[in-house]
Design a protein around this motif. Structure first.
Motif, short mmCIF file in Angstrom:
data_model
loop_
_atom_site.label_atom_id
_atom_site.label_comp_id
_atom_site.label_asym_id
_atom_site.label_seq_id
_atom_site.Cartn_x
_atom_site.Cartn_y
_atom_site.Cartn_z
N ASN A 36 0.85 -1.19 0.00
CA ASN A 36 0.00 0.00 0.00
C ASN A 36 0.88 1.24 0.00
OD1 ASN A 36 -2.15 -1.73 2.21
ND2 ASN A 36 -2.64 -1.19 0.13
N GLY A 37 0.52 2.20 -0.85
CA GLY A 37 1.24 3.46 -0.86
C GLY A 37 2.56 3.42 -1.60
N SER A 38 2.83 2.32 -2.35
CA SER A 38 4.14 2.21 -3.01
C SER A 38 4.20 2.95 -4.34
CB SER A 38 4.51 0.73 -3.22
OG SER A 38 3.49 0.10 -3.94
N GLY A 39 3.03 3.38 -4.85
CA GLY A 39 3.05 4.20 -6.07
C GLY A 39 2.38 3.57 -7.29
N LYS A 40 1.68 2.45 -7.09
CA LYS A 40 1.05 1.77 -8.24
C LYS A 40 -0.01 2.65 -8.90
CE LYS A 40 -0.45 -1.58 -5.62
NZ LYS A 40 -0.01 -1.13 -4.29
N SER A 41 -0.96 3.14 -8.08
CA SER A 41 -2.06 3.93 -8.66
C SER A 41 -1.53 5.21 -9.28
CB SER A 41 -3.10 4.28 -7.58
OG SER A 41 -3.65 3.10 -7.08
N THR A 42 -0.55 5.83 -8.64
CA THR A 42 0.03 7.06 -9.20
C THR A 42 0.58 6.77 -10.59
OG1 THR A 42 0.60 7.82 -6.99
CG2 THR A 42 1.78 8.85 -8.82
N THR A 43 1.31 5.66 -10.74
CA THR A 43 1.89 5.30 -12.04
C THR A 43 0.77 5.11 -13.08
OG1 THR A 43 3.69 4.19 -10.90
CG2 THR A 43 3.36 3.59 -13.20
N1 LIG Z 1 -3.11 13.39 -4.40
C1 LIG Z 1 -2.15 13.08 -3.55
N2 LIG Z 1 -1.66 14.01 -2.67
C2 LIG Z 1 -0.67 13.70 -1.81
N3 LIG Z 1 -0.06 12.49 -1.73
C3 LIG Z 1 -0.51 11.53 -2.56
C4 LIG Z 1 -1.56 11.76 -3.50
N4 LIG Z 1 -1.76 10.61 -4.20
C5 LIG Z 1 -0.89 9.70 -3.71
N5 LIG Z 1 -0.14 10.24 -2.73
C6 LIG Z 1 0.93 9.57 -1.97
O1 LIG Z 1 1.79 8.94 -2.89
C7 LIG Z 1 2.20 7.66 -2.43
C8 LIG Z 1 1.83 6.58 -3.44
O2 LIG Z 1 0.41 6.45 -3.47
P1 LIG Z 1 -0.35 5.47 -4.48
O3 LIG Z 1 -1.82 5.68 -4.27
O4 LIG Z 1 0.18 5.64 -5.84
O5 LIG Z 1 0.08 4.04 -3.94
P2 LIG Z 1 -0.51 2.60 -4.27
O6 LIG Z 1 0.68 1.72 -4.47
O7 LIG Z 1 -1.50 2.67 -5.37
O8 LIG Z 1 -1.23 2.23 -2.90
P3 LIG Z 1 -2.56 1.34 -2.61
O9 LIG Z 1 -2.17 -0.09 -2.83
O10 LIG Z 1 -2.81 1.64 -1.16
O11 LIG Z 1 -3.64 1.82 -3.52
C9 LIG Z 1 1.56 7.49 -1.06
O12 LIG Z 1 2.49 7.90 -0.08
C10 LIG Z 1 0.39 8.43 -1.10
O13 LIG Z 1 0.06 8.88 0.19
#
Ligand SMILES: Nc1ncnc2c1ncn2[C@@H]1O[C@H](COP(=O)(O)OP(=O)(O)OP(=O)(O)O)[C@@H](O)[C@H]1O
Length: 290
Positions: A36-43
């Motif tokens: 969780n929070g590793s950056g998958k959704s952001t990518t």
């Molecule tokens: N809009 C935003 N504003 C500030 N920080 C953000 C924002 N979106 C993501 N983050 C931060 O960026 C990091 C990566 O988040 P992301 O949602 O990409 O992770 P993830 O791997 O998809 O997690 P999960 O499995 O929980 O969905 C986290 O530390 C998150 O808190």
């Protein structure tokens, strides 16, 4: 084809992703895994034009999403939130989306049948179960017959039959020459469908490559009367040893080697099991490494 190059996204002081580079190739299913929070959704959001990169690029068939001429015909996406309005029926949602992508109503009927929602087509999507919403998202993604599919945690909410169905959809898409990139934290499920994996941790790529090169190796679980003594002996004979509580995890020796050594050193063995390495084991050792 998906190419992510040196992708970096910062939110204030938070590095959501940092210098992320990987490729998802046609004809293959690529799994994107991370805690969780590793950056998958952001990518994935940057790839789909929903967020801007601070630096680097995420390209679909050589172009940024916003530069694609027919995005709905080139890339289909299944995102965590789902897109359907709760007041719309499944059928009307798909017809609206079909209009946007220039797809015929016949294709809508075909897809409702394909995803197993034909009987629920006239129900409001607000009354759908999570699994039904995921199936509707898959139908929406497939509407424009795109060659690239991007899915964020698409197996969430699906029952075992639904998960097997989704794996079949993704495998068939890849077998037809399509590119599939799917993020998931259901590693046992992903292991059954992915050809390649990208493992990310704290916004950085920890590993990228073929899944079959990563898993399928063996190691031994050894529970014995004197772990410290056997650990030293295993290392003396070139093994790699780790501990899981009182149990030794040994790579590089056979079960016969371990049995013979224990007998020679007069250390009683209580358990000796050969285990196959799974994606979860590799993932945890990479994600938890300091
Ligand atoms: N809009 C935003 N504003 C500030 N920080 C953000 C924002 N979106 C993501 N983050 C931060 O960026 C990091 C990566 O988040 P992301 O949602 O990409 O992770 P993830 O791997 O998809 O997690 P999960 O499995 O929980 O969905 C986290 O530390 C998150 O808190």
């Amino acid at each position: 084809m998906i190419e992510v190059r040196d992708l970096t996204k910062t939110y204030g002081r938070v590095h959501a992703v940092q210098d992320v580079t990987f490729t998802a190739s046609p004809g293959r299913v690529t799994g994107l895994v991370g805690l969780n929070g590793s950056g998958k959704s952001t990518t994935l959001r940057i790839l789909l034009g929903l967020s801007r990169a601070t630096r680097g690029a995420a390209l679909i068939n050589g172009k940024r999403y916003r530069d694609l001429r027919h995005p709905l015909r080139q890339v289909g996406a299944v995102l965590e939130q789902g897109l359907a309005h709760p007041g719309q029926t499944g059928y009307s949602h798909l017809v609206t989306q079909a209009l946007l992508s220039g797809t015929s109503r016949d294709r809508v009927k075909e897809l409702l049948d394909f995803v197993g929602l034909d009987a629920a087509a006239s129900k409001r999507t607000g009354d759908y179960s999570l699994g039904m919403r995921q199936r509707l998202s898959v139908a929406t993604a497939l509407l424009g017959e795109p060659d690239v599919l991007v899915l964020d945690e698409a197996a969430n909410g699906l029952d075992p039959a639904g998960m097997a169905w989704l794996r079949g959809v993704l495998r068939r898409h890849a077998a037809d020459g399509g590119t599939v990139l799917i993020s998931s934290h259901l590693l046992n499920d992903l292991e059954q469908v992915a050809d390649d994996v990208v493992i990310i941790g704290q916004g950085r790529v920890l590993h990228t490559g073929r899944l079959d090169a990563l898993i399928g190796g063996t190691r031994l679980r050894v529970r014995c009367g004197d772990p410290a003594r056997l650990w030293a002996a295993f290392e003396h004979y070139g093994a790699t040893v780790a501990a899981d509580g009182q149990v030794l995890l040994v790579s590089g020796l056979t079960a016969e080697n371990v049995g013979d050594l224990a007998l020679h050193l007069q250390v009683p063995l209580y358990e000796l099991v050969t285990e196959t390495t799974h994606l979860e084991d590799v993932f945890l050792s990479l994600a938890e490494a300091p």
